[in-house]
Design a protein around this motif. Structure first.
Motif, PDB file in Angstrom:
ATOM      1  N   ASP A 290       0.849  -1.193   0.000  1.00 44.61           N
ATOM      2  CA  ASP A 290       0.000   0.000   0.000  1.00 44.61           C
ATOM      3  C   ASP A 290       0.884   1.243   0.000  1.00 44.61           C
ATOM      4  O   ASP A 290       2.096   1.167   0.232  1.00 44.61           O
ATOM      5  N   ILE A 291       0.264   2.381  -0.251  1.00 42.85           N
ATOM      6  CA  ILE A 291       1.023   3.640  -0.255  1.00 42.85           C
ATOM      7  C   ILE A 291       0.198   4.745   0.384  1.00 42.85           C
ATOM      8  O   ILE A 291      -1.015   4.861   0.144  1.00 42.85           O
ATOM      9  N   ILE A 292       0.853   5.553   1.230  1.00 45.38           N
ATOM     10  CA  ILE A 292       0.237   6.761   1.772  1.00 45.38           C
ATOM     11  C   ILE A 292       1.185   7.920   1.512  1.00 45.38           C
ATOM     12  O   ILE A 292       2.394   7.826   1.750  1.00 45.38           O
ATOM     13  N   SER A 293       0.661   8.977   0.943  1.00 41.74           N
ATOM     14  CA  SER A 293       1.438  10.202   0.751  1.00 41.74           C
ATOM     15  C   SER A 293       0.971  11.227   1.772  1.00 41.74           C
ATOM     16  O   SER A 293      -0.225  11.333   2.077  1.00 41.74           O
ATOM     17  N   ILE A 294       1.926  11.969   2.303  1.00 43.39           N
ATOM     18  CA  ILE A 294       1.656  12.913   3.391  1.00 43.39           C
ATOM     19  C   ILE A 294       2.259  14.257   3.007  1.00 43.39           C
ATOM     20  O   ILE A 294       3.478  14.376   2.826  1.00 43.39           O
ATOM     21  N   GLY A 295       1.423  15.264   2.866  1.00 47.73           N
ATOM     22  CA  GLY A 295       1.879  16.608   2.536  1.00 47.73           C
ATOM     23  C   GLY A 295       1.872  17.477   3.782  1.00 47.73           C
ATOM     24  O   GLY A 295       0.809  17.793   4.314  1.00 47.73           O
ATOM     25  N   LEU A 296       3.055  17.855   4.255  1.00 45.00           N
ATOM     26  CA  LEU A 296       3.193  18.690   5.451  1.00 45.00           C
ATOM     27  C   LEU A 296       3.408  20.132   4.998  1.00 45.00           C
ATOM     28  O   LEU A 296       4.450  20.473   4.442  1.00 45.00           O
ATOM     29  N   SER A 297       2.419  20.967   5.237  1.00 42.99           N
ATOM     30  CA  SER A 297       2.359  22.289   4.606  1.00 42.99           C
ATOM     31  C   SER A 297       2.825  23.438   5.480  1.00 42.99           C
ATOM     32  O   SER A 297       3.000  24.557   4.991  1.00 42.99           O
ATOM     33  N   ALA A 298       3.030  23.198   6.779  1.00 52.58           N
ATOM     34  CA  ALA A 298       3.288  24.314   7.689  1.00 52.58           C
ATOM     35  C   ALA A 298       4.591  25.045   7.380  1.00 52.58           C
ATOM     36  O   ALA A 298       4.661  26.272   7.514  1.00 52.58           O
ATOM     37  N   THR A 299       5.637  24.326   6.972  1.00 54.70           N
ATOM     38  CA  THR A 299       6.911  24.995   6.687  1.00 54.70           C
ATOM     39  C   THR A 299       6.741  26.056   5.612  1.00 54.70           C
ATOM     40  O   THR A 299       7.364  27.129   5.661  1.00 54.70           O
ATOM     41  N   ASP A 300       5.895  25.783   4.629  1.00 53.45           N
ATOM     42  CA  ASP A 300       5.647  26.750   3.554  1.00 53.45           C
ATOM     43  C   ASP A 300       4.862  27.949   4.060  1.00 53.45           C
ATOM     44  O   ASP A 300       5.227  29.103   3.783  1.00 53.45           O
ATOM     45  N   TYR A 301       3.788  27.702   4.797  1.00 49.12           N
ATOM     46  CA  TYR A 301       3.007  28.823   5.329  1.00 49.12           C
ATOM     47  C   TYR A 301       3.882  29.714   6.207  1.00 49.12           C
ATOM     48  O   TYR A 301       3.800  30.942   6.161  1.00 49.12           O
ATOM     49  N   ILE A 302       4.734  29.088   7.009  1.00 50.77           N
ATOM     50  CA  ILE A 302       5.599  29.843   7.916  1.00 50.77           C
ATOM     51  C   ILE A 302       6.661  30.596   7.123  1.00 50.77           C
ATOM     52  O   ILE A 302       6.966  31.757   7.418  1.00 50.77           O
ATOM     53  N   GLY A 303       7.227  29.966   6.089  1.00 49.49           N
ATOM     54  CA  GLY A 303       8.216  30.641   5.260  1.00 49.49           C
ATOM     55  C   GLY A 303       7.659  31.879   4.586  1.00 49.49           C
ATOM     56  O   GLY A 303       8.326  32.913   4.493  1.00 49.49           O
ATOM     57  N   HIS A 304       6.419  31.783   4.097  1.00 53.99           N
ATOM     58  CA  HIS A 304       5.783  32.943   3.473  1.00 53.99           C
ATOM     59  C   HIS A 304       5.482  34.038   4.489  1.00 53.99           C
ATOM     60  O   HIS A 304       5.698  35.223   4.223  1.00 53.99           O
ATOM     61  N   ALA A 305       4.954  33.654   5.644  1.00 54.54           N
ATOM     62  CA  ALA A 305       4.476  34.629   6.619  1.00 54.54           C
ATOM     63  C   ALA A 305       5.595  35.275   7.419  1.00 54.54           C
ATOM     64  O   ALA A 305       5.492  36.440   7.812  1.00 54.54           O
ATOM     65  N   TYR A 306       6.671  34.536   7.668  1.00 55.70           N
ATOM     66  CA  TYR A 306       7.725  35.033   8.550  1.00 55.70           C
ATOM     67  C   TYR A 306       9.120  34.985   7.943  1.00 55.70           C
ATOM     68  O   TYR A 306      10.070  35.504   8.537  1.00 55.70           O
ATOM     69  N   GLY A 307       9.296  34.348   6.792  1.00 56.25           N
ATOM     70  CA  GLY A 307      10.619  34.132   6.243  1.00 56.25           C
ATOM     71  C   GLY A 307      11.220  32.837   6.751  1.00 56.25           C
ATOM     72  O   GLY A 307      10.632  32.131   7.571  1.00 56.25           O
ATOM     73  N   THR A 308      12.420  32.528   6.267  1.00 58.49           N
ATOM     74  CA  THR A 308      13.024  31.228   6.548  1.00 58.49           C
ATOM     75  C   THR A 308      14.144  31.273   7.576  1.00 58.49           C
ATOM     76  O   THR A 308      14.730  30.238   7.885  1.00 58.49           O
TER      77      THR A 308
END
Length: 559
Positions: A290-308
């Motif tokens: 079986d396969i499960i894909s997991i998209g973790l999106s918080a790093t992107d939202y945080i990068g946009h909102a606060y920088g890296t």
């Protein structure tokens, strides 16, 4: 300060509780064990949105949890590439489990213009079905209709219909592009109501339970996170327009969904959902893989909102590492034979204001004159062609489209004036015409050596791409001023800050090694397909199989 998100999130007994402390890894064996030869029972494909190779490397010495496991026990490609020019979320996710560049997947950007579309809104979102009545690119029906190629899960299901394919993410485009059109379950965080799906199925008990836990957690305030020692030096304010960033701890009032989404809490919830889905659906416990894909999106939202490079991103990477460690511990406890790949859909670039404070005085924000509406108005004045929008675009870089109502003579006049203006602009690196890109052969070879036009070709689709492709110079942030859409920083450029991502594989029994030379995210599908002995015709993909066996031996089929 809140020390562990998952402990607060996992309130229901049916949701497996993740670990509450960093993972203590066992010592490496004295001699390498034989590599496993049977296919794993479960593939876990993880995309960490905006997890650049730079961000991965910056904090590597501090990993104690799941990222430590992958980097110290796994197969590490620190110089992976989202090799195309359009380094955005949707194109990047479309490459990870298809083995194909955006030129083949058809996902050339997060959004593109279709000036022939019947609806008033000519902007098309990558994960929508724009043919649905009454929809727009902002108010749409999510759909995988634009993805032109099968995902790994789709190929697995075609070979064996018993295969279960599940996709869970923080964003719809992440879940849809990695799950594909034939996935059994596709879920993403759709708002304060919790996780939703495009498939129109009745909410199953598991998802109802997850959403109940999410609602309970959202209803509670978050006092914020403790500042890890490695983040202390980053704790200083940076003024970006009307915003001040750099010192945040993710404190959140009760019920504040936006603050929940733009924080480590979102990823913890997504991982809790994924762990519960694996257990509830007994993924990896039957005869097939079986396969499960997991998209973790918080790093992107945080990068946009606060920088890296502030405390916010530093805390996020620390929390990501811990939560991944707890997630893997749960799979180990359940005795699953699973293989992991972790990568990112693109990299990211910190905000110019902080760069200018830290030895990069040349960092700039893009000139407002390059915004499509301003550019169109300028060209109208130069050419004398008025009464219509001459140039359409979704931002000050990327694809530009000429109005379809122009005569041949008018179009030639508009193109010449636009090319002259853009090529003379000090912030523009280059502008390619669609004819120039179309005439370029599809790129191959080491992705680190590709030219800009080769990168552009990997993103080009003759039906969806624009008439011109505008590429800004390095160190030009394509947000004209801070706080546009609430963002201070972004990605999307053809430069290595946005193209380079880590690619990490792990399976129990594989011997660790690190390969510093460049590979591509399109190499992931053929590599995983080889692990499960699934044939994939080479002419249907752009990637190549990566040998995961250290030293002698080869995990890839004969060439």
């Amino acid at each position: 300060m809140l020390k562990n998100v998952a402990a607060a999130l996992l309130l229901a007994s049916s949701l497996p509780a993740l670990a509450q402390s960093p993972v203590a890894l066992p010592a490496a064996p004295a001699t390498a064990a034989a590599a496993p030869t049977a296919p794993p029972k479960l593939i876990v494909a993880i995309s960490v949105d905006q997890f650049s190779a730079d961000l991965f490397s910056e904090y590597r010495q501090y990993y104690t949890g799941g990222l430590r496991r992958l980097t110290e026990q796994g197969i590490v490609f620190p110089r992976g590439y989202q090799s195309h020019a359009a380094t955005e979320t949707c194109p990047g996710h479309s490459t990870i489990l298809t083995g194909s560049h955006p030129s083949r997947t058809g996902i050339i950007a997060n959004s593109w213009y279709d000036l022939t579309a019947a609806r008033a809104d000519k902007l098309v979102y990558c994960a929508e079905d724009e043919t649905q009545p009454g929809t727009s690119s902002a108010d749409y029906q999510a759909s995988p209709v634009h993805l032109r190629v099968p995902t790994l899960g789709g190929r697995m299901k075609a070979a064996n219909p018993a295969t279960r394919v599940v996709s869970v993410a923080g964003k719809d485009r992440a879940a849809i592009m990695m799950g594909g059109s034939t996935a059994d379950q596709v879920w993403w965080l759709g708002g304060p109501q919790g996780y939703v799906s495009y498939k129109g199925v009745a909410t199953p008990p598991l998802v109802a339970k997850v959403n109940k836990v999410f609602a309970q957690r959202l209803a509670e305030p978050n006092p914020g996170f403790e500042l890890p020692p490695q983040c202390v030096a980053k704790d200083f304010p940076v003024k970006a327009g009307s915003l001040t960033v750099g010192t945040g701890r993710f404190a959140r009032e009760a019920g504040d969904y936006k603050a929940f989404r733009v924080s480590p809490e979102q990823d913890a919830m997504t991982l809790a959902f994924a762990a519960a889905a694996i257990e509830n659906m007994a993924l990896g416990r039957q005869a097939q893989t079986d396969i499960i894909s997991i998209g973790l999106s918080a790093t992107d939202y945080i990068g946009h909102a606060y920088g890296t490079e502030g405390t916010e991103s530093c805390i996020q990477v620390d929390r990501l590492d811990r939560e991944l460690g707890a997630f893997f511990d749960r799979l180990d406890k359940d005795g699953l034979d699973y293989a992991v790949v972790l990568t990112a859909d693109h990299g990211g670039h910190d905000l110019p204001e902080r760069h200018r404070l830290n030895a990069m005085p040349m960092e700039q924000r893009v000139d407002k004159a390059l915004m499509p509406k301003a550019l169109s108005a300028t060209i109208a004045e130069k050419t004398g062609i008025t009464g219509k929008t001459l140039i359409w675009g979704d931002g000050p870089a990327g694809d530009l489209y000429f109005d379809r109502g122009l005569t041949v003579a008018q179009r030639g006049k508009v193109e010449a004036a636009t090319l002259a203006l853009l090529r003379a602009h000090p912030q523009v690196q280059t502008v390619f015409t669609r004819a120039e890109i179309a005439a370029t052969p599809s790129p191959s070879g080491p992705p680190e050596s590709w030219s800009l036009i080769q990168e552009a070709r990997a993103s080009f689709d003759p039906q969806r791409s624009g008439d011109l492709l505008l590429l800004l110079k390095p160190r030009i942030m394509s947000i004209p001023e801070a706080a546009v859409m609430g963002y201070v920083a972004t990605h999307g450029s053809p430069w290595d800050t946005d193209r380079r991502v880590p690619i990490l594989f792990w399976r129990k029994g594989l011997t660790h090694f690190e390969q510093p030379l460049g590979v591509e995210t399109v190499d992931i599908l053929p590599t995983l397909a080889a692990l499960i002995q699934l044939p994939v015709p080479k002419d249907q993909i752009d990637g190549r199989c990566l040998d995961l066996i250290a030293g002698e031996g080869d995990s890839c089929p004969p060439q």
